[in-house]
Write a protein that holds these residues in place. Sequence first.
Motif, PDB file in Angstrom:
ATOM      1  N   PHE A 138       0.835  -1.209   0.021  1.00 29.06           N
ATOM      2  CA  PHE A 138      -0.115   0.079   0.050  1.00 29.06           C
ATOM      3  C   PHE A 138       0.800   1.267  -0.134  1.00 29.06           C
ATOM      4  O   PHE A 138       0.110   2.216  -0.170  1.00 29.06           O
ATOM      5  N   ASP A 139       2.119   1.130   0.130  1.00 31.22           N
ATOM      6  CA  ASP A 139       2.894   2.531   0.224  1.00 31.22           C
ATOM      7  C   ASP A 139       3.024   2.558  -1.617  1.00 31.22           C
ATOM      8  O   ASP A 139       3.589   3.827  -1.774  1.00 31.22           O
ATOM      9  N   HIS A 140       2.717   1.883  -2.197  1.00 35.06           N
ATOM     10  CA  HIS A 140       2.628   2.082  -3.709  1.00 35.06           C
ATOM     11  C   HIS A 140       1.399   1.667  -4.558  1.00 35.06           C
ATOM     12  O   HIS A 140       1.549   1.190  -5.649  1.00 35.06           O
ATOM     13  N   VAL A 141       0.680   1.511  -3.816  1.00 35.42           N
ATOM     14  CA  VAL A 141      -0.681   1.150  -4.528  1.00 35.42           C
ATOM     15  C   VAL A 141      -1.318   1.497  -5.532  1.00 35.42           C
ATOM     16  O   VAL A 141      -1.718   0.902  -6.767  1.00 35.42           O
ATOM     17  N   GLU A 142      -1.090   2.876  -5.932  1.00 37.50           N
ATOM     18  CA  GLU A 142      -1.788   3.556  -6.967  1.00 37.50           C
ATOM     19  C   GLU A 142      -0.722   3.284  -8.127  1.00 37.50           C
ATOM     20  O   GLU A 142      -1.218   3.229  -9.167  1.00 37.50           O
ATOM     21  N   ARG A 143       0.583   2.985  -7.833  1.00 31.51           N
ATOM     22  CA  ARG A 143       1.251   2.803  -9.200  1.00 31.51           C
ATOM     23  C   ARG A 143       1.051   1.525  -9.493  1.00 31.51           C
ATOM     24  O   ARG A 143       1.200   0.947 -10.703  1.00 31.51           O
ATOM     25  N   LEU A 144       0.780   0.442  -8.514  1.00 30.79           N
ATOM     26  CA  LEU A 144       0.433  -0.973  -8.726  1.00 30.79           C
ATOM     27  C   LEU A 144      -1.034  -0.816  -9.591  1.00 30.79           C
ATOM     28  O   LEU A 144      -1.099  -1.723 -10.592  1.00 30.79           O
ATOM     29  N   LYS A 145      -1.963  -0.040  -9.172  1.00 31.15           N
ATOM     30  CA  LYS A 145      -3.166   0.010  -9.845  1.00 31.15           C
ATOM     31  C   LYS A 145      -3.009   0.515 -11.282  1.00 31.15           C
ATOM     32  O   LYS A 145      -3.655  -0.111 -12.112  1.00 31.15           O
ATOM     33  N   HIS A 146      -2.135   1.456 -11.402  1.00 32.08           N
ATOM     34  CA  HIS A 146      -1.966   1.872 -12.753  1.00 32.08           C
ATOM     35  C   HIS A 146      -1.248   0.849 -13.574  1.00 32.08           C
ATOM     36  O   HIS A 146      -1.586   0.690 -14.955  1.00 32.08           O
ATOM     37  N   PHE A 147      -0.294   0.332 -13.058  1.00 34.99           N
ATOM     38  CA  PHE A 147       0.555  -0.836 -13.990  1.00 34.99           C
ATOM     39  C   PHE A 147      -0.411  -1.906 -14.342  1.00 34.99           C
ATOM     40  O   PHE A 147      -0.522  -2.338 -15.547  1.00 34.99           O
ATOM     41  N   TYR A 148      -1.271  -2.540 -13.570  1.00 34.41           N
ATOM     42  CA  TYR A 148      -2.251  -3.517 -13.748  1.00 34.41           C
ATOM     43  C   TYR A 148      -3.338  -3.110 -14.794  1.00 34.41           C
ATOM     44  O   TYR A 148      -3.590  -3.905 -15.831  1.00 34.41           O
ATOM     45  N   SER A 149      -3.809  -2.052 -14.731  1.00 35.09           N
ATOM     46  CA  SER A 149      -5.044  -1.440 -15.410  1.00 35.09           C
ATOM     47  C   SER A 149      -4.310  -1.459 -16.677  1.00 35.09           C
ATOM     48  O   SER A 149      -4.745  -1.458 -17.824  1.00 35.09           O
ATOM     49  N   LYS A 150      -3.023  -0.765 -16.838  1.00 38.26           N
ATOM     50  CA  LYS A 150      -2.400  -0.591 -18.088  1.00 38.26           C
ATOM     51  C   LYS A 150      -2.373  -1.955 -18.930  1.00 38.26           C
ATOM     52  O   LYS A 150      -2.284  -1.970 -20.315  1.00 38.26           O
ATOM     53  N   HIS A 151      -1.966  -3.022 -18.281  1.00 35.51           N
ATOM     54  CA  HIS A 151      -2.115  -4.314 -18.822  1.00 35.51           C
ATOM     55  C   HIS A 151      -3.474  -5.225 -18.822  1.00 35.51           C
ATOM     56  O   HIS A 151      -3.549  -6.363 -18.953  1.00 35.51           O
ATOM     57  N   ASN A 152      -4.422  -4.335 -18.844  1.00 34.71           N
ATOM     58  CA  ASN A 152      -5.817  -5.089 -18.948  1.00 34.71           C
ATOM     59  C   ASN A 152      -6.366  -5.863 -17.972  1.00 34.71           C
ATOM     60  O   ASN A 152      -7.304  -6.890 -18.258  1.00 34.71           O
ATOM     61  N   PHE A 153      -5.845  -5.740 -16.646  1.00 38.72           N
ATOM     62  CA  PHE A 153      -6.408  -6.274 -15.478  1.00 38.72           C
ATOM     63  C   PHE A 153      -7.366  -5.570 -14.886  1.00 38.72           C
ATOM     64  O   PHE A 153      -7.452  -4.357 -14.953  1.00 38.72           O
ATOM     65  N   ASP A 154      -8.425  -6.145 -14.297  1.00 41.70           N
ATOM     66  CA  ASP A 154      -9.602  -5.440 -13.392  1.00 41.70           C
ATOM     67  C   ASP A 154      -8.823  -5.341 -12.084  1.00 41.70           C
ATOM     68  O   ASP A 154      -8.165  -6.318 -11.503  1.00 41.70           O
ATOM     69  N   VAL A 155      -8.896  -4.154 -11.387  1.00 45.17           N
ATOM     70  CA  VAL A 155      -8.072  -3.951 -10.341  1.00 45.17           C
ATOM     71  C   VAL A 155      -9.252  -3.344  -9.447  1.00 45.17           C
ATOM     72  O   VAL A 155      -9.792  -2.362  -9.441  1.00 45.17           O
ATOM     73  N   LYS A 156      -9.419  -4.288  -8.295  1.00 44.70           N
ATOM     74  CA  LYS A 156     -10.193  -3.639  -7.265  1.00 44.70           C
ATOM     75  C   LYS A 156      -9.525  -3.367  -5.767  1.00 44.70           C
ATOM     76  O   LYS A 156      -8.581  -4.343  -5.451  1.00 44.70           O
ATOM     77  N   ILE A 157      -9.370  -2.252  -5.273  1.00 48.12           N
ATOM     78  CA  ILE A 157      -8.643  -2.022  -4.182  1.00 48.12           C
ATOM     79  C   ILE A 157      -9.849  -1.712  -2.951  1.00 48.12           C
ATOM     80  O   ILE A 157     -10.678  -0.782  -3.219  1.00 48.12           O
ATOM     81  N   ASP A 158      -9.396  -2.069  -1.851  1.00 46.20           N
ATOM     82  CA  ASP A 158     -10.121  -1.752  -0.510  1.00 46.20           C
ATOM     83  C   ASP A 158      -9.284  -1.003   0.308  1.00 46.20           C
ATOM     84  O   ASP A 158      -8.373  -1.713   1.082  1.00 46.20           O
ATOM     85  N   HIS A 159      -9.068   0.314   0.291  1.00 43.06           N
ATOM     86  CA  HIS A 159      -8.382   0.952   0.945  1.00 43.06           C
ATOM     87  C   HIS A 159      -8.352   1.016   2.530  1.00 43.06           C
ATOM     88  O   HIS A 159      -7.528   1.036   3.149  1.00 43.06           O
ATOM     89  N   GLU A 160      -9.607   0.707   2.966  1.00 45.09           N
ATOM     90  CA  GLU A 160      -9.975   0.703   4.582  1.00 45.09           C
ATOM     91  C   GLU A 160      -9.170  -0.607   4.844  1.00 45.09           C
ATOM     92  O   GLU A 160      -8.726  -0.443   5.882  1.00 45.09           O
ATOM     93  N   GLU A 161      -9.564  -1.687   4.345  1.00 41.66           N
ATOM     94  CA  GLU A 161      -8.981  -2.906   4.639  1.00 41.66           C
ATOM     95  C   GLU A 161      -7.567  -3.164   4.085  1.00 41.66           C
ATOM     96  O   GLU A 161      -6.842  -4.166   4.484  1.00 41.66           O
TER      97      GLU A 161
END
Length: 171
Positions: A138-161
């Motif tokens: 989670f210290d780099h979750v936005e970068r991971l979200k961008h990376f996986y989205s760029k490669h056509n992955f569905d990304v679901k993030i629960d920031h609270e958990e």
Amino acid sequence: MNSIFLEQEETRSKDELKQELDSLEIQMFRMKENINKIAKYAEVISIDQTKENDWVVIYAYKEGSTCQLMLHNCARPYRGKWNSAIQAEFKGDGNLHIADIKGEENQGYGSILIKHLKDVARDDNFQYITGDIVKRDFDHVERLKHFYSKHNFDVKIDHEEQYGEIIWNDL
């Protein structure tokens, strides 16, 4: 004055071209040497180029239900260490699950490895690639979200958990 400027520009371009060709020649020599060393203990699955036009060797270890794809940059001689790697596990439900991605950041290595992981999934008739985003990410979750989205992955993030899931479906 313009002709002097054009001569300098032309000379500089020739020097740059020579330097680029020298670099390419060294990379091709190293690629041959690197592939020979790597092929002694791993399956060389491809060669590719980074966004900076460096040549890389992609190789794999497959043992039982695990698969590790590794990448080595041919700008350097191979000495038993990879520059980046993806560890994954074959699941029985048509799913290849990413356990971890490690290595040098911002070199384009992860993108190259994801592309080849998709090829492995297709070759082995796996329709899905999944993975988890865990608290330590989670210290780099936005970068991971961008990376996986760029490669056509569905990304679901629960920031609270502080948890997330990624899914790629090869339809």
